[in-house]
Design a protein around this motif. Sequence first.
Motif, PDB file in Angstrom:
ATOM      1  N   ILE A  70       1.713 -63.115 -23.440  1.00 15.19           N
ATOM      2  CA  ILE A  70       0.425 -63.031 -24.130  1.00 15.19           C
ATOM      3  C   ILE A  70       0.574 -62.264 -25.447  1.00 15.19           C
ATOM      4  O   ILE A  70       0.085 -62.697 -26.495  1.00 15.19           O
ATOM      5  CB  ILE A  70      -0.623 -62.362 -23.226  1.00 15.19           C
ATOM      6  N   LEU A 190      -5.113 -65.715 -21.783  1.00 15.48           N
ATOM      7  CA  LEU A 190      -5.717 -65.072 -20.617  1.00 15.48           C
ATOM      8  C   LEU A 190      -5.696 -65.975 -19.387  1.00 15.48           C
ATOM      9  O   LEU A 190      -5.870 -65.487 -18.263  1.00 15.48           O
ATOM     10  CB  LEU A 190      -7.157 -64.649 -20.930  1.00 15.48           C
ATOM     11  N   LEU A 193      -3.299 -64.691 -16.990  1.00 13.97           N
ATOM     12  CA  LEU A 193      -3.702 -63.516 -16.223  1.00 13.97           C
ATOM     13  C   LEU A 193      -4.482 -63.892 -14.965  1.00 13.97           C
ATOM     14  O   LEU A 193      -4.475 -63.153 -13.978  1.00 13.97           O
ATOM     15  CB  LEU A 193      -4.552 -62.578 -17.095  1.00 13.97           C
TER      16      LEU A 193
END
Length: 218
Positions: A70, A190, A193
């Motif tokens: 990221i 994201l 995640l």
Amino acid sequence: MLNEVKSEQAEQAQARRALGRYQHARRMVLAALVVVMFAALLFGQSAFPPESVPHETIEMAGVLLIFLGIVGRLWSTLYIGGRKSSEVVTGGPYSITRNPLYVFSSIAAAGVGAQMGSITAAIGFAVICAAAFHVVILREETFLKEAFGTPFQAYMARVPRFFPKLSLYQEGDTGGFKPRLLRTTLLDGLVFLVAMPFFESIDAAQQSGILPVLFRFP
């Protein structure tokens, strides 16, 4: 003179649209890969027991890989920042690899696979991701060679397509920073995640017998 300016502006607009299509394809490939990975993980499990040291170690290494991916994607966006259709960007991460966004996406994909507690899954996810992006890379290169000619070909000859060569690193210039592009890249990243709480719930469902385990990865 006015006609020449208009013609140049029209060409630049067309170039931006063409590159936009490739970038859209990149996002679609990324989304499709995430879906496939999640589907595979629903019915697969590591050969290491969930609470064992090897399983937990691989998972933690995967978390670090996800964050590295990221952060690397954000770093790359700081440099490319909408300039890809107007100039050859050669600074920062683009000085060591021509496709840092794809490199860091593959690293994050390895982190996703590692959430299974499996080295095989981590490597496999990274390889699948890199292979899928390879098709997009080839299309982009064809476009960029036509758009920039000799400067881009010189860049191709100097900088590797995928695997970074750290000795080539140069700071370079980030150009005009566009927060919107950074935000888009962050939101894209994201997605990786989401893997962490998602896989924890899968582990719990598999241990309770709600989800069947069809195969195991070493």
